[in-house]
Design a protein around this motif. Structure first.
Motif, PDB file in Angstrom:
ATOM      1  N   VAL A 182      11.754   5.007  -7.379  1.00  0.00           N
ATOM      2  CA  VAL A 182      13.085   4.786  -7.075  1.00  0.00           C
ATOM      3  C   VAL A 182      13.865   5.715  -6.820  1.00  0.00           C
ATOM      4  N   SER A 183      14.556   5.746  -5.779  1.00  0.00           N
ATOM      5  CA  SER A 183      15.547   6.731  -5.166  1.00  0.00           C
ATOM      6  C   SER A 183      16.862   6.550  -5.719  1.00  0.00           C
ATOM      7  N   THR A 184      17.530   7.508  -6.012  1.00  0.00           N
ATOM      8  CA  THR A 184      19.047   7.341  -6.392  1.00  0.00           C
ATOM      9  C   THR A 184      19.753   8.275  -5.397  1.00  0.00           C
TER      10      THR A 184
ATOM     11  N   THR B  92       0.838  -1.162   0.268  1.00  0.00           N
ATOM     12  CA  THR B  92       0.068   0.052   0.035  1.00  0.00           C
ATOM     13  C   THR B  92       0.731   1.315  -0.129  1.00  0.00           C
ATOM     14  N   GLY B  93       2.079   1.209  -0.044  1.00  0.00           N
ATOM     15  CA  GLY B  93       2.889   2.329  -0.215  1.00  0.00           C
ATOM     16  C   GLY B  93       4.311   1.852  -0.140  1.00  0.00           C
ATOM     17  N   GLY B  94       5.278   3.070   0.019  1.00  0.00           N
ATOM     18  CA  GLY B  94       6.723   2.804   0.198  1.00  0.00           C
ATOM     19  C   GLY B  94       7.520   2.748  -1.222  1.00  0.00           C
ATOM     20  N   SER B  95       8.640   2.810  -1.256  1.00  0.00           N
ATOM     21  CA  SER B  95       9.374   2.811  -2.528  1.00  0.00           C
ATOM     22  C   SER B  95      10.583   2.022  -2.469  1.00  0.00           C
ATOM     23  N   PRO B  96      10.652   1.112  -3.274  1.00  0.00           N
ATOM     24  CA  PRO B  96      12.276   0.670  -3.303  1.00  0.00           C
ATOM     25  C   PRO B  96      13.399   1.706  -3.390  1.00  0.00           C
ATOM     26  N   ILE B  97      14.304   1.457  -2.559  1.00  0.00           N
ATOM     27  CA  ILE B  97      15.587   2.279  -2.393  1.00  0.00           C
ATOM     28  C   ILE B  97      16.648   1.671  -3.178  1.00  0.00           C
ATOM     29  N   ILE B  98      17.304   2.226  -4.093  1.00  0.00           N
ATOM     30  CA  ILE B  98      18.482   1.602  -4.773  1.00  0.00           C
ATOM     31  C   ILE B  98      19.660   2.667  -4.196  1.00  0.00           C
ATOM     32  N   THR B  99      20.530   2.116  -3.525  1.00  0.00           N
ATOM     33  CA  THR B  99      21.776   3.105  -2.854  1.00  0.00           C
ATOM     34  C   THR B  99      22.858   2.858  -3.593  1.00  0.00           C
ATOM     35  N   ASP B 100      23.574   3.922  -3.866  1.00  0.00           N
ATOM     36  CA  ASP B 100      24.653   4.237  -4.780  1.00  0.00           C
ATOM     37  C   ASP B 100      24.440   3.466  -6.082  1.00  0.00           C
ATOM     38  N   GLY B 101      23.307   3.386  -6.631  1.00  0.00           N
ATOM     39  CA  GLY B 101      23.104   2.950  -7.996  1.00  0.00           C
ATOM     40  C   GLY B 101      22.209   3.895  -8.834  1.00  0.00           C
ATOM     41  N   VAL B 102      22.844   4.119 -10.249  1.00  0.00           N
ATOM     42  CA  VAL B 102      21.844   5.068 -11.110  1.00  0.00           C
ATOM     43  C   VAL B 102      21.669   4.070 -12.242  1.00  0.00           C
ATOM     44  N   THR B 103      22.024   3.015 -12.455  1.00  0.00           N
ATOM     45  CA  THR B 103      21.680   2.154 -13.552  1.00  0.00           C
ATOM     46  C   THR B 103      20.452   1.136 -13.122  1.00  0.00           C
ATOM     47  N   ILE B 104      19.373   1.445 -14.121  1.00  0.00           N
ATOM     48  CA  ILE B 104      18.217   0.596 -13.743  1.00  0.00           C
ATOM     49  C   ILE B 104      17.893  -0.578 -14.631  1.00  0.00           C
ATOM     50  N   THR B 105      17.931  -1.563 -14.330  1.00  0.00           N
ATOM     51  CA  THR B 105      17.604  -2.898 -14.944  1.00  0.00           C
ATOM     52  C   THR B 105      16.562  -3.681 -14.054  1.00  0.00           C
ATOM     53  N   PRO B 106      16.064  -4.884 -14.884  1.00  0.00           N
ATOM     54  CA  PRO B 106      15.398  -5.678 -14.241  1.00  0.00           C
ATOM     55  C   PRO B 106      16.210  -6.455 -12.810  1.00  0.00           C
ATOM     56  N   ALA B 107      17.304  -6.594 -12.889  1.00  0.00           N
ATOM     57  CA  ALA B 107      18.283  -7.028 -12.012  1.00  0.00           C
ATOM     58  C   ALA B 107      18.202  -6.045 -10.890  1.00  0.00           C
ATOM     59  N   SER B 108      18.340  -4.752 -10.928  1.00  0.00           N
ATOM     60  CA  SER B 108      18.475  -3.964  -9.980  1.00  0.00           C
ATOM     61  C   SER B 108      17.045  -3.447  -9.165  1.00  0.00           C
ATOM     62  N   ILE B 109      16.014  -3.694 -10.059  1.00  0.00           N
ATOM     63  CA  ILE B 109      14.644  -3.316  -9.549  1.00  0.00           C
ATOM     64  C   ILE B 109      13.689  -4.484  -9.547  1.00  0.00           C
ATOM     65  N   GLY B 110      14.090  -5.721  -9.801  1.00  0.00           N
ATOM     66  CA  GLY B 110      12.987  -6.594 -10.195  1.00  0.00           C
ATOM     67  C   GLY B 110      13.033  -7.602  -9.088  1.00  0.00           C
TER      68      GLY B 110
ATOM     69  N   GLU C 243      22.056  10.724 -10.026  1.00  0.00           N
ATOM     70  CA  GLU C 243      22.051  10.467  -8.541  1.00  0.00           C
ATOM     71  C   GLU C 243      21.088  11.670  -8.215  1.00  0.00           C
ATOM     72  N   GLY C 244      20.662  11.462  -6.677  1.00  0.00           N
ATOM     73  CA  GLY C 244      20.281  12.493  -5.966  1.00  0.00           C
ATOM     74  C   GLY C 244      18.657  12.863  -5.816  1.00  0.00           C
ATOM     75  N   SER C 245      17.908  11.827  -6.622  1.00  0.00           N
ATOM     76  CA  SER C 245      16.617  12.509  -6.767  1.00  0.00           C
ATOM     77  C   SER C 245      15.650  11.061  -6.418  1.00  0.00           C
ATOM     78  N   VAL C 246      14.409  11.249  -6.429  1.00  0.00           N
ATOM     79  CA  VAL C 246      13.409  10.108  -6.198  1.00  0.00           C
ATOM     80  C   VAL C 246      12.772  10.212  -7.508  1.00  0.00           C
ATOM     81  N   TRP C 247      12.482   8.949  -8.263  1.00  0.00           N
ATOM     82  CA  TRP C 247      11.932   8.713  -9.669  1.00  0.00           C
ATOM     83  C   TRP C 247      10.610   8.217  -9.539  1.00  0.00           C
TER      84      TRP C 247
END
Length: 949
Positions: free
Chosen positions: A944-946, A863-881, A924-928
């Protein structure tokens, strides 16, 4: 062979040499050679040397000697004529001749230039006395006059000596001797007496003799009784001249019938024969197999024993001199038996030369008939034919005896099938004569007689066959370009097509490669698995089948047909494609209606491109299959697409145009702000295309809780429950057979409704209706939660209490399904603002998870919340899936829009591949916020947060 005469040691000479083109059907000379043409070589051989010597050809200026220089005079006005400067070292020898051989270059007929090295005598000065040269000349051409000239040191006496050699007395001189009345031959002793004393004297030559009158009268006065020798002239006269000639009738008084007729109504009892005779002689022609031959048919027969006769090749290609001097006329005069002869005299007693015939690829030589004469008495000439089989060599086939005089005789020499060339020498017959003592070989006419033996399958399928994997540029009709003897170039095939009217189809061998270098209008190219480069040619009324097509072509108001072809990058002009496959860029070059009928995309991962090139053309795709991308559409451009697959509208299509789409086709519009032209897709159906709403009539008791009270008023189903649902507390028994993965339509409010109220209407929107109905169309209890309070497995409570909230069966709310607010919150995050209007019985967490996993893959309700990707700015299925994150693989070719914070316009857009994979980089440095869509249909959403933690 070409002949030149020089004296040994003659330096710095420029010679002319002619070179011929082997690919020419007319015997043309080969133009365009230079000193450094590829594979062109020159060797010279000095008579008597151990081996030939290579000549390194050099460039030169015409008119200026350059050792080994080689240059064409003028390729336009004198093609095939070259100037050659032989190196001085080759002519310095005292040998009798030097041969220079030119060979190796493409289409070059090997040619020999023979330089005869004949010593010359300088008579300009004799003994330092200029007058001597004059006297010497007078002796040669005006005769020696002893009153003015003298010969020093010569003694003329009347001393008789024995003469043992031929003293060269002329006939006139001999006649003077015998014409003298008194001849005293005292020095001959008894020679005369011995002659007359000989009992038998035979006079073999009666020239100059005559009978006296008395001798003649003695013959005529011979008595008839004495004429008894059978078959003699006298006996025949005696036997047949048996009456006075004047006693015979002179015809006077003889009267013939005015109309004397012969009755030909029947010949041997056959009434048909007279008609056939009339047809034979009245130009109608009697053509039965048993009829006499016509004059034309007789004229086609060979002079000799074979079916066909052919003359020697025309000058200069029909006669080669190896050894011989003073050639008179050329081989061209040997074509007719007219008394004009082609003569070759000996060179120091030796004569060696041969004639060349061409009997064609299907010809088998039978014989050579030679009409001519050879000198001199007692000499002989060997006759040879070149045997092309095994180890090629000259093979003697006869001889000719020399005679005095110039009486033409006829000789026939038999040949075999070994005497005809094959391959590059196909059809050639060489007839040679050779003598070491003859003085003159004269030919009035020479014919090679041959038969035609056809072994080819011919022009199968009515086509000229081309296979570029072989080497055959010959153009003999009915021999070359056949199915079993294809030609290797388009140029040769076009020559054959011009020689064979009506055959305008070229059949291509597998693996062949053709580059159109000339216009090929009104021809067909048919085959399988061959490459065809259009070469910028005009292709009017051209049919192309089975080719891999590349390059550019033009048309002149007539479309080109392509059938079963594969297109790479091509600009084919005005064209009509049937059953073709596209994998590259199909570029439009003419504002014409192009039709692609039953064509496919040949590359699964990379759709082909139709580039309108800003041209107002009309492209029609009928029964298209696969992906397609269109670029550079302009105002007036029209794309009509029917079939199945997907269409990508490139960002370059921002000027306008019209796109009509029908069938099962997804549309991906990459134009900033949307396609600028008109998009007509009313006849299209695909996942992104909303279906018409379906009304399902149910009763109030089938759709609402057991209290028959509406739990929600005026539903506003703007949300979509089609994402993974995070875990809730589980329910034990419920078995939800319904699905919650499609848009939820509004429910009727049921305010103040009771069990007997009129039936309420609910609208269910789903491509695949999952609710089961009975034969009358009513929704069955199997899919619902029941209304009798008995079906506890399907219901959320049996006490009839709290049915709107659907709490546990004990009324204690022991299991907590998602509340309306929670569902609204989750849907609002993923799909925008909306209200959950489920009403009545709400689904359990497990049911929502199960149904969403079935449609969208593994996932959980959140119902809420966001995945956090720390120190990572390349978005792929492996990084967000991962299991804890919402956005994994997306639908094939889905477009992922990336929004910064709460922005309404995306910052980036990325397209996934056919497997739903994607990869891109965010600062880096933003929430998307990431939203995956396929043609407008929102598939999944994640935040996604960078921001580095």
């Amino acid at each position: 062979m070409q002949h030149v005469y020089l004296r040994p040691g003659q330096e710095s000479v420029e010679l002319s040499v002619e070179l011929w083109d082997s690919s020419s059907a007319t015997g043309a000379r080969l133009a365009g050679l230079t000193y450094n043409t590829a594979s062109l070589t020159c060797y010279y051989y000095v008579a008597g040397a151990a081996a030939p010597v290579e000549v390194t050809l050099a460039d030169m200026t015409l008119g200026t000697f350059t050792s080994s220089g080689f240059k064409e005079l003028d390729s336009t006005n004198t093609p095939g004529h070259y100037t050659f400067c032989p190196p001085n070292a080759a002519i310095a020898s005292a040998a009798t001749y030097v041969d220079f051989v030119f060979k190796g270059a493409a289409d070059l007929v090997q040619e020999t230039l023979r330089i005869h090295l004949a010593p010359q005598v300088d008579v300009q000065q004799i003994g330092g006395d200029t007058q001597s040269a004059t006297d010497f000349k007078d002796l040669a051409d005006t005769g020696y006059d002893p009153t003015e000239h003298k010969i020093q040191g010569v003694l003329l006496t009347d001393t008789a000596t024995d003469v043992t050699n031929d003293v060269g007395i002329t006939q006139a001189g001999a006649d003077k001797v015998w014409g003298t009345t008194v001849r005293s031959l005292s020095t001959f002793g008894t020679l005369i007496a011995d002659i007359w004393a000989n009992a038998s004297r035979t006079l073999t030559d009666k020239a100059g003799f005559s009978l006296s009158t008395a001798g003649i009268l003695a013959i005529w006065h011979q008595l008839v009784a004495a004429v008894v020798t059978e078959s003699s002239m006298g006996k025949l006269i005696k036997d047949y001249l048996d009456a006075t000639v004047s006693s015979r009738s002179d015809g006077t008084g003889v009267t013939l019938a005015a109309d004397q007729e012969v009755n030909m109504t029947k010949i041997a009892g056959d009434a048909t024969a007279p008609g056939n005779i009339a047809n034979t002689y009245n130009t109608t022609g009697y053509t039965d197999d048993a009829a006499p031959a016509t004059q034309e048919q007789v004229g086609r027969l060979a002079v000799g024993s074979a079916a066909i006769s052919t003359t020697a090749e025309n000058s200069p290609g029909g006669f080669v001199i190896t050894t011989g001097l003073s050639e008179a006329n050329t081989e061209d005069v040997t074509h007719a038996l007219d008394g004009v002869t082609h003569d070759l005299e000996d060179d120091n007693g030796t004569t060696d030369a041969y004639y060349i015939f061409d009997v064609g690829g299907n010809g088998v030589p039978v014989s050579v008939q030679w009409d001519g004469y050879v000198n001199a008495q007692g000499d002989s000439y060997g006759v040879y034919a070149w045997n092309w089989t095994g180890t090629p060599a000259w093979e003697q086939i006869g001889s000719i005896a020399g005679l005095s005089g110039s009486t033409v005789i006829t000789e026939v020499f038999d040949l075999t099938n070994a005497h005809v060339g094959t391959g590059a020498n196909r059809g050639l017959v060489h007839f040679r004569f050779h003598s070491t003592d003859g003085t003159k070989f004269a030919t009035d006419r020479i014919l090679c007689q041959y038969a035609v033996v056809t072994k080819s399958v011919g022009y199968a399928l009515g086509a000229i066959w081309i296979n570029t994997n072989i080497s055959n540029t010959n153009t003999e009709p009915y021999v070359d370009g056949t199915a079993d003897n294809p030609v290797s170039t388009l140029a040769a095939a076009k020559i054959l097509s011009s020689l064979l009217p009506g055959i305008d189809t070229f059949y291509m061998g597998n693996g062949s490669t053709i580059i159109l270098d000339t216009t090929c209008s009104n021809h067909s190219f048919i085959g399988k698995s061959y490459a065809l480069a259009l070469g910028g040619q005009q292709l009017d009324h051209v049919h192309i089948e089975g080719a891999t097509v590349t390059g550019e072509a033009t048309s002149n108001g007539v479309e080109t047909e392509f059938f079963d072809c594969h297109f790479g990058n091509a600009t084919p002009g005005w064209s009509h494609l049937t059953r073709c496959a596209l994998s590259g860029t199909f570029t439009v070059s003419e504002a014409q209606p192009h039709v692609l009928n039953t064509c496919i995309a040949d590359d699964i991962d990379n759709p082909p491109i139709i580039d309108f090139a800003d041209i107002a053309a009309d492209i029609g795709l009928r029964c298209w299959s696969g992906g397609l991308k269109v670029t550079n559409m302009a105002v007036g451009s029209v794309l009509t697409m029917h079939g199945m697959g997907y269409l990508i509208i490139d960002s370059t299509c921002n000027a306008g145009g019209l796109i009509r789409v029908s069938g099962n086709i997804d549309i991906i519009d990459n134009v900033d702000g949307g396609f600028a032209g008109t998009l007509d897709d009313d006849a299209r159906f695909a996942e992104d295309q909303k279906l018409a709403l379906v009304d399902v009539v149910t009763t109030n008791t089938d759709m609402r809780g057991t209290d028959n009270a509406s739990t929600h008023d005026d539903p506003d189903p703007s949300g979509y429950l089609d994402v993974a649902v995070s875990s809730r507390s589980s329910h034990g028994d419920p078995d939800p057979s319904g699905y919650i993965d499609t848009a939820i339509s509004g429910r009727s409010s049921h305010s103040a409704a009771d069990a007997g109220s009129a039936a309420a209407t609910a609208v269910l929107v789903t491509p695949a209706q999952k609710l089961k109905t009975d034969a009358s169309g009513e929704v069955t209890a199997e899919n619902m939660r029941g209304t009798d309070g008995v079906d506890t497995a399907a219901m959320r409570g049996t006490d009839g209490v709290d049915t709107a909230a659907m709490r546990g069966t004990d009324g204690a709310n022991t299991i907590t399904p998602p509340t309306t607010d929670e569902i609204n919150t989750a849907l609002g995050v993923t799909h925008g603002t909306g209200n959950w209007e489920g009403g009545g019985t709400a689904p359990t967490v497990e049911e929502i998870d199960t149904e969403l996993s079935t449609s969208h893959g593994e996932g959980t309700w959140t119902t809420g919340g966001s995945p956090i990707i720390t120190d990572g700015v390349t978005i792929t299925p492996a990084s967000i899936g991962t299991d804890d994150e919402a956005l994994g693989q997306v639908m094939p070719y889905g477009v992922i829009s990336v929004y910064l914070g709460d922005a309404t316009d995306p910052q980036y857009q990325h397209t996934a591949d056919a497997d739903g994979d994607y990869s891109f980089e965010l600062p880096e440095g933003s929430v998307w916020t990431l939203i995956a869509r396929v043609s407008g249909y929102e598939d999944t959403t994640a935040e996604v947060s960078t921001v580095e933690e």
